[in-house]
Enzyme design. Structure first.
Site, mmCIF file in Angstrom:
data_model
loop_
_atom_site.group_PDB
_atom_site.id
_atom_site.type_symbol
_atom_site.label_atom_id
_atom_site.label_comp_id
_atom_site.label_asym_id
_atom_site.label_seq_id
_atom_site.Cartn_x
_atom_site.Cartn_y
_atom_site.Cartn_z
ATOM 1 N N TRP A 55 -8.542 4.896 3.771
ATOM 2 C CA TRP A 55 -7.887 3.651 3.367
ATOM 3 C C TRP A 55 -7.946 3.585 1.837
ATOM 4 O O TRP A 55 -8.888 4.124 1.249
ATOM 5 C CB TRP A 55 -8.609 2.458 4.014
ATOM 6 C CG TRP A 55 -7.885 1.160 3.815
ATOM 7 C CD1 TRP A 55 -8.301 0.105 3.051
ATOM 8 C CD2 TRP A 55 -6.638 0.780 4.370
ATOM 9 N NE1 TRP A 55 -7.379 -0.900 3.102
ATOM 10 C CE2 TRP A 55 -6.335 -0.514 3.907
ATOM 11 C CE3 TRP A 55 -5.714 1.414 5.221
ATOM 12 C CZ2 TRP A 55 -5.170 -1.195 4.246
ATOM 13 C CZ3 TRP A 55 -4.547 0.731 5.562
ATOM 14 C CH2 TRP A 55 -4.295 -0.553 5.083
ATOM 15 N N SER A 115 -15.713 -3.827 8.179
ATOM 16 C CA SER A 115 -14.652 -4.812 7.927
ATOM 17 C C SER A 115 -14.475 -5.699 9.147
ATOM 18 O O SER A 115 -14.519 -5.211 10.284
ATOM 19 C CB SER A 115 -13.330 -4.089 7.641
ATOM 20 O OG SER A 115 -12.251 -4.995 7.738
ATOM 21 N N GLU A 121 4.376 -3.439 19.201
ATOM 22 C CA GLU A 121 4.000 -3.405 17.780
ATOM 23 C C GLU A 121 3.263 -2.112 17.441
ATOM 24 O O GLU A 121 2.418 -1.648 18.217
ATOM 25 C CB GLU A 121 3.100 -4.603 17.437
ATOM 26 C CG GLU A 121 2.933 -4.788 15.942
ATOM 27 C CD GLU A 121 2.180 -6.068 15.544
ATOM 28 O OE1 GLU A 121 2.255 -6.425 14.365
ATOM 29 O OE2 GLU A 121 1.532 -6.687 16.407
ATOM 30 N N SER A 148 -13.201 -3.993 1.974
ATOM 31 C CA SER A 148 -12.942 -3.393 0.656
ATOM 32 C C SER A 148 -14.052 -3.769 -0.311
ATOM 33 O O SER A 148 -14.519 -2.936 -1.101
ATOM 34 C CB SER A 148 -11.612 -3.902 0.090
ATOM 35 O OG SER A 148 -10.579 -3.631 0.983
ATOM 36 N N HIS A 161 -9.678 -5.595 13.722
ATOM 37 C CA HIS A 161 -10.840 -4.687 13.755
ATOM 38 C C HIS A 161 -11.703 -5.044 14.984
ATOM 39 O O HIS A 161 -11.346 -5.939 15.748
ATOM 40 C CB HIS A 161 -11.622 -4.783 12.444
ATOM 41 C CG HIS A 161 -10.916 -4.057 11.331
ATOM 42 N ND1 HIS A 161 -11.481 -3.041 10.615
ATOM 43 C CD2 HIS A 161 -9.668 -4.194 10.836
ATOM 44 C CE1 HIS A 161 -10.613 -2.587 9.728
ATOM 45 N NE2 HIS A 161 -9.508 -3.273 9.839
ATOM 46 N N GLU A 187 -13.829 0.887 10.393
ATOM 47 C CA GLU A 187 -13.009 0.984 11.607
ATOM 48 C C GLU A 187 -13.849 1.306 12.838
ATOM 49 O O GLU A 187 -13.281 1.629 13.880
ATOM 50 C CB GLU A 187 -11.973 2.112 11.426
ATOM 51 C CG GLU A 187 -11.051 1.888 10.251
ATOM 52 C CD GLU A 187 -9.959 2.936 10.156
ATOM 53 O OE1 GLU A 187 -10.040 3.970 10.836
ATOM 54 O OE2 GLU A 187 -9.026 2.703 9.378
ATOM 55 N N ASN A 213 -17.715 -11.442 -7.957
ATOM 56 C CA ASN A 213 -17.952 -12.487 -6.963
ATOM 57 C C ASN A 213 -17.269 -12.049 -5.677
ATOM 58 O O ASN A 213 -16.056 -12.166 -5.544
ATOM 59 C CB ASN A 213 -17.418 -13.839 -7.426
ATOM 60 C CG ASN A 213 -17.674 -14.912 -6.361
ATOM 61 O OD1 ASN A 213 -18.209 -14.613 -5.287
ATOM 62 N ND2 ASN A 213 -17.290 -16.135 -6.629
HETATM 63 C C1 LIG Z 1 -11.409 2.769 6.649
HETATM 64 C C2 LIG Z 1 -11.219 1.424 6.021
HETATM 65 N N1 LIG Z 1 -11.945 1.103 4.950
HETATM 66 C C3 LIG Z 1 -11.814 -0.098 4.339
HETATM 67 C C4 LIG Z 1 -10.932 -1.040 4.809
HETATM 68 C C5 LIG Z 1 -10.799 -2.346 4.097
HETATM 69 O O1 LIG Z 1 -11.211 -3.429 4.857
HETATM 70 P P1 LIG Z 1 -10.645 -4.900 4.506
HETATM 71 O O2 LIG Z 1 -9.260 -4.965 5.015
HETATM 72 O O3 LIG Z 1 -11.576 -5.806 5.240
HETATM 73 O O4 LIG Z 1 -10.727 -5.064 3.045
HETATM 74 C C6 LIG Z 1 -10.138 -0.753 5.923
HETATM 75 C C7 LIG Z 1 -9.169 -1.735 6.407
HETATM 76 O O5 LIG Z 1 -8.528 -1.683 7.386
HETATM 77 C C8 LIG Z 1 -10.273 0.520 6.547
HETATM 78 O O6 LIG Z 1 -9.522 0.860 7.598
#
Ligand SMILES: Cc1ncc(COP(=O)(O)O)c(C=O)c1O
Length: 411
Positions: free
Chosen positions: A105, A200, A346, A73, A205, A179, A259
């Site tokens: 996401w 990520s 799951e 993210s 992952h 992903e 940060n």
């Molecule tokens: C397509 C996509 N973008 C961004 C993210 C965000 O990654 P993180 O969980 O490391 O913040 C994810 C999380 O699964 C994702 O599937």
């Protein structure tokens, strides 16, 4: 089963461990030891391990720069904020338009909104889970300044076609590759097509450092913006100190900032996992093939499920295994998912489903015209994922998965 009962059951902590979980062991003893070594050194903030991981990562992918952050993210946040930074020559401005698929996401999307872009959604192809390059190109207008493409679950669109179009029109392309680490399009790694590529390392992952992420780019100007935004807007470069001799060279802030730094513990764990990426990809691909074969060879198999079609020129890198119910079972989905969970298999939805169906999307009035996205809706209605482990799947596990999934006829 009523929806209320389902919600109650699915949110309750599980009494028994899953028989087949989303991820097997996740972190090896060796991975953990690498993290512990950093912890014991007393220097746990971002440092040498992060730099080593960044260098190995960029070399492997063939990109010029890589910057580690504390999550995928954060990688998306940095890529988007760098794309409108005053230090960038080709940048977007408030009220420009962005294109993004509805099957995304939340944190693929929100940085675009947080930067003041107007959002135009585009549907996905439910057979591949990804956008169709032709459909996406048709949706581009003169106001489109940014395109964020998510490479969904180890696959991609014809990303080269999208990239070439973006280059021609000077549209900024952010490739959310969170992903799909290790997947390729036409023998070139995904994540390296965009102006920015994001990754990520969250649990389940392709590789994991617990929490963690990376953003890559090929342009020095972009890299320097990303680097200062990651860390308070800071610059600790010699050339900056020379330019501002009246300031203490240790504390010069040349940009806005966040940060979003990782710790060296995350970097050490991620780095150790990264050495096994190729092996993980091979084992997950083999396990996927075995699950499909075991289902299709099962005496109860009558085409109850279908599986994602790998698009042309894509070499996949899977993290989980998406499955679609045959449409005749659409009304049984809730009951079926609950059954799988209760049996110890799951599951998760496929990303967030169609994001326009989420309350946060309504809160921020992202789809005021209530446009329909039937491809993403179908994925949400019929799709779900189960794990793909990094160890070779056993005969017992295969039997458990196919017997449990194929109980759908009896529900
Ligand atoms: C397509 C996509 N973008 C961004 C993210 C965000 O990654 P993180 O969980 O490391 O913040 C994810 C999380 O699964 C994702 O599937």
């Amino acid at each position: 089963m009523s929806n209320k009962k389902f919600i109650h059951k699915i949110l309750l902590p599980k009494k028994n461990k899953y028989i087949y979980s989303l991820l097997d062991e996740g972190l090896s003893t060796n991975d953990l030891n690498e993290g512990i070594k950093v912890l014991k050194s007393g220097r746990i903030t971002m440092g040498q391990k992060t730099e080593i991981f960044e260098n190995k990562f960029k070399k492997f992918l063939g990109s010029k720069y890589a910057l580690m952050v504390n999550s995928g993210s954060s990688a998306n946040l940095l890529a988007t904020f760098a794309s409108c930074n005053p230090l960038r020559k080709n940048r977007f401005k408030k009220n420009d338009e962005a294109l993004i698929q509805t099957l995304c996401w939340p944190t693929s999307l929100w940085p675009l909104v947080q930067c003041g872009l107007k959002i135009n959604f585009i549907d996905v192809n439910p057979l591949t889970l990804n956008v169709n390059a032709e459909d996406l190109i048709k949706k581009i207008t003169k106001k489109t300044k940014v395109i964020l493409v998510v490479n969904v679950l180890g696959l991609s669109a014809d990303i080269k076609k999208i990239r070439d179009f973006c280059l021609k029109k000077k549209i900024i392309l952010i490739e959310d590759n969170c992903e799909s680490l290790g997947a390729k399009y036409n023998k070139k790694f995904l994540g390296t097509f965009g102006d920015f590529g994001t990754f990520s390392f969250f649990y389940s992952h392709q590789i994991t450092s617990g929490e963690g992420g990376m953003v890559i780019c090929n342009n020095k100007e972009d890299y320097e913006i990303l680097k200062s935004l990651r860390s308070h807007g800071w610059s600790r470069e010699k050339k900056t100190a020379i330019k501002y001799p009246h300031l203490d060279p240790r504390y010069i802030f040349i940009n806005s900032g966040f940060n979003l730094r990782p710790t060296d513990i995350q970097a050490a764990i991620g780095l150790n996992q990264f050495t096994r990426l190729k092996k993980f990809i091979k084992t997950r691909t083999d396990n996927r093939d075995k699950i499909i074969k075991s289902l299709k060879n099962h005496k109860k198999w009558t085409g109850q499920f279908s599986f994602v079609k790998v698009p042309k020129k894509v070499s996949p890198s899977y993290m989980v295994f998406p499955i679609f119910l045959n449409i005749k079972f659409r009304k049984k989905k809730v009951k079926f998912i609950n059954f799988l969970e209760s049996k110890g298999l799951e599951t998760r939805p496929i990303i967030s489903g169609s994001f326009v169906n989420q309350p946060s999307s309504q809160l921020f009035k992202l789809n005021l015209k209530k446009k329909k996205y039937p491809g993403a809706d179908l994925v949400q209605e019929l799709g779900f994922v189960i794990g793909l482990h990094t160890k070779m799947i056993s005969k017992n596990q295969l039997k458990f998965i196919s017997d449990t999934l194929l109980s759908i006829d009896n529900l």
